[in-house]
Design a protein around this motif. Sequence first.
Motif, short mmCIF file in Angstrom:
data_model
loop_
_atom_site.label_atom_id
_atom_site.label_comp_id
_atom_site.label_asym_id
_atom_site.label_seq_id
_atom_site.Cartn_x
_atom_site.Cartn_y
_atom_site.Cartn_z
N ARG A 15 50.41 49.65 -22.89
CA ARG A 15 50.74 50.45 -21.70
C ARG A 15 51.24 51.83 -22.10
O ARG A 15 50.87 52.83 -21.50
N ARG A 22 46.30 59.03 -21.12
CA ARG A 22 46.07 59.63 -19.80
C ARG A 22 46.61 61.06 -19.77
O ARG A 22 45.94 61.97 -19.29
N GLU A 26 44.27 64.28 -19.09
CA GLU A 26 44.55 65.15 -17.94
C GLU A 26 44.86 66.57 -18.38
O GLU A 26 44.50 67.53 -17.69
N TYR A 30 40.49 66.31 -17.41
CA TYR A 30 39.93 65.05 -16.90
C TYR A 30 40.80 64.55 -15.76
O TYR A 30 42.01 64.78 -15.73
N ARG A 31 40.20 63.82 -14.85
CA ARG A 31 40.92 63.20 -13.74
C ARG A 31 40.54 61.73 -13.66
O ARG A 31 39.37 61.36 -13.83
N ALA A 32 41.54 60.88 -13.40
CA ALA A 32 41.29 59.44 -13.26
C ALA A 32 40.45 59.21 -12.01
O ALA A 32 40.67 59.82 -10.97
N HIS A 33 39.48 58.33 -12.14
CA HIS A 33 38.62 57.98 -11.00
C HIS A 33 39.47 57.19 -10.00
O HIS A 33 40.25 56.32 -10.39
N PRO A 34 39.31 57.45 -8.70
CA PRO A 34 40.16 56.76 -7.72
C PRO A 34 39.94 55.25 -7.65
O PRO A 34 40.83 54.52 -7.25
N ASP A 36 38.95 53.34 -10.39
CA ASP A 36 39.24 52.73 -11.69
C ASP A 36 40.07 53.72 -12.50
O ASP A 36 39.56 54.71 -13.01
N GLN A 37 41.35 53.44 -12.62
CA GLN A 37 42.27 54.36 -13.28
C GLN A 37 42.06 54.44 -14.80
O GLN A 37 42.71 55.25 -15.47
N CYS A 38 41.15 53.63 -15.34
CA CYS A 38 40.84 53.69 -16.76
C CYS A 38 39.56 54.49 -17.03
O CYS A 38 39.13 54.60 -18.16
N PHE A 40 37.90 58.21 -16.64
CA PHE A 40 38.27 59.60 -16.43
C PHE A 40 37.01 60.46 -16.39
O PHE A 40 36.10 60.28 -17.20
#
Length: 134
Positions: A15, A22, A26, A30-34, A36-38, A40
């Motif tokens: 974690r 992350r 960022e 890059y941005r996390a996909h809404p 799937d937070q894994c 980008f």
Amino acid sequence: MKLIKPIYGQADAPRQWFIVARRRLESLGYRAHPLDQCLFTYHDSDKNLISMVGLHVDDLLGCGKTGSSEYEHLKSKLKEAFNFKHRTEEGDAPLEFCGCHLSRDNTESKLHQSDYFKKVKPMTCNDYDANRAL
């Protein structure tokens, strides 16, 4: 002794690594996909998809728009942001990610898990009565 950062084997190490990864992704845009937070994604100013990076525990799998100077610049920034122990790029030998073997030639991409399935042991059932199962 006091640990100043998580180490391999600690329960919270995956974690903590995700949080660091992350933050680094960022910082590169890059941005996390809404959904799937894994996963980008990186888009250019015209909202065109340039690159994607997927995270799983301590592995990254990325791809990008071939021939894009923006993607080439982004790749060099990724190499600076992450100290990759193993890295495979297009044209290299097939790679393994999460038990899957990925390979690509000029016309297609292939994914298989044959080595993984060879390691899976059959499940045994004690006191199994085939007549009762029906």
